[in-house]
Design a protein around this motif. Structure first.
Motif, PDB file in Angstrom:
ATOM      1  N   GLY A 110       0.817  -1.212   0.000  1.00 13.83           N
ATOM      2  CA  GLY A 110       0.000   0.000   0.000  1.00 13.83           C
ATOM      3  C   GLY A 110       0.843   1.251   0.000  1.00 13.83           C
ATOM      4  N   TYR A 111       0.369   2.248   0.743  1.00 14.05           N
ATOM      5  CA  TYR A 111       0.929   3.593   0.690  1.00 14.05           C
ATOM      6  C   TYR A 111       1.051   4.114   2.113  1.00 14.05           C
ATOM      7  N   VAL A 112       1.919   5.072   2.298  1.00 15.50           N
ATOM      8  CA  VAL A 112       2.058   5.698   3.612  1.00 15.50           C
ATOM      9  C   VAL A 112       2.011   7.209   3.426  1.00 15.50           C
ATOM     10  N   LEU A 113       1.091   7.842   4.147  1.00 14.13           N
ATOM     11  CA  LEU A 113       1.009   9.291   4.153  1.00 14.13           C
ATOM     12  C   LEU A 113       1.772   9.793   5.376  1.00 14.13           C
ATOM     13  N   VAL A 114       2.789  10.600   5.140  1.00 13.12           N
ATOM     14  CA  VAL A 114       3.596  11.175   6.218  1.00 13.12           C
ATOM     15  C   VAL A 114       3.224  12.650   6.345  1.00 13.12           C
ATOM     16  N   GLU A 115       2.628  13.005   7.463  1.00 16.11           N
ATOM     17  CA  GLU A 115       2.254  14.402   7.709  1.00 16.11           C
ATOM     18  C   GLU A 115       3.324  15.053   8.578  1.00 16.11           C
TER      19      GLU A 115
END
Length: 198
Positions: A110-115
């Motif tokens: 999948g994907y990782v959103l880094v805020e």
């Protein structure tokens, strides 16, 4: 700010053409396993520390056409790796929020959103250099910019310190006034309730 929750959200943004690298968003295929690749990821994170932004892992950009496509990555250990990069490759360590977005077709990928929220200790350094975010890319800060940002931060810290001291003094003053009022009230109650007093 864009907050995708599914791979469909990401694909929709790509299809509509609303996904683009900006001052507040960067897309990377992977965080990388080599030392140089991790350093690049660290620079990207550090560059967002001044104004805040997001980094999405698992989206590939065709540098020639500028087109984006889904490139889901193995999720096992990926969030932890990104947190370690933020803690160990960036000076001072950078606080980030990491969100996994599993692929509908294969939840192990999948994907990782880094805020990266604006950091009170910005600018942050990677490999002895400070970085900032331009309109679409990461850039090195000049020495003059670094001095200016540190000066601004020092001024903010002094103002916050003064506000905190004023608030503490105000609270202490109110507490003393309350104590005096309570003592006076207790005296009046005692006097009124004692025979032969008043």
């Amino acid at each position: 700010m864009w907050f995708p929750r599914t791979d469909s959200d990401i694909q929709l943004a790509i299809t509509e053409g609303s996904l683009s690298e900006t001052k507040y968003l960067d897309a990377k295929r992977e965080s990388g396993d080599t030392n140089s690749a991790r350093a690049e990821t660290a620079k990207d994170m550090a560059s967002f520390a001044l104004d805040g932004g997001s980094l999405i892992i698992g989206v590939e950009e065709d540098k020639k056409t500028g087109a984006f496509s889904l490139a889901p990555q193995p999720l096992a250990g990926l969030p932890e790796k990104l947190e370690q990069i933020a803690a160990n490759r960036i000076d001072p360590p950078l606080f980030i929020r990491v969100t996994e977005i599993a692929s509908a077709s294969d939840p192990s990928r999948g994907y990782v959103l880094v805020e990266i929220p604006p950091s009170p200790t910005a600018p942050h350094m990677v490999d002895s250099r400070y970085f900032a975010r331009g309109d679409r890319t990461t850039r090195k800060l000049t020495d003059a910019e670094v001095v200016r940002f540190h000066s601004q931060r020092h001024g903010q810290e002094e103002r916050l310190g003064a506000l905190l001291r004023d608030e503490i003094e105000r609270e202490l003053s109110l507490d003393l006034d309350d104590c005096c009022l309570l003592d006076n009230l207790n005296y009046v109650i005692h006097r009124e309730s004692t025979p032969g007093q008043g």
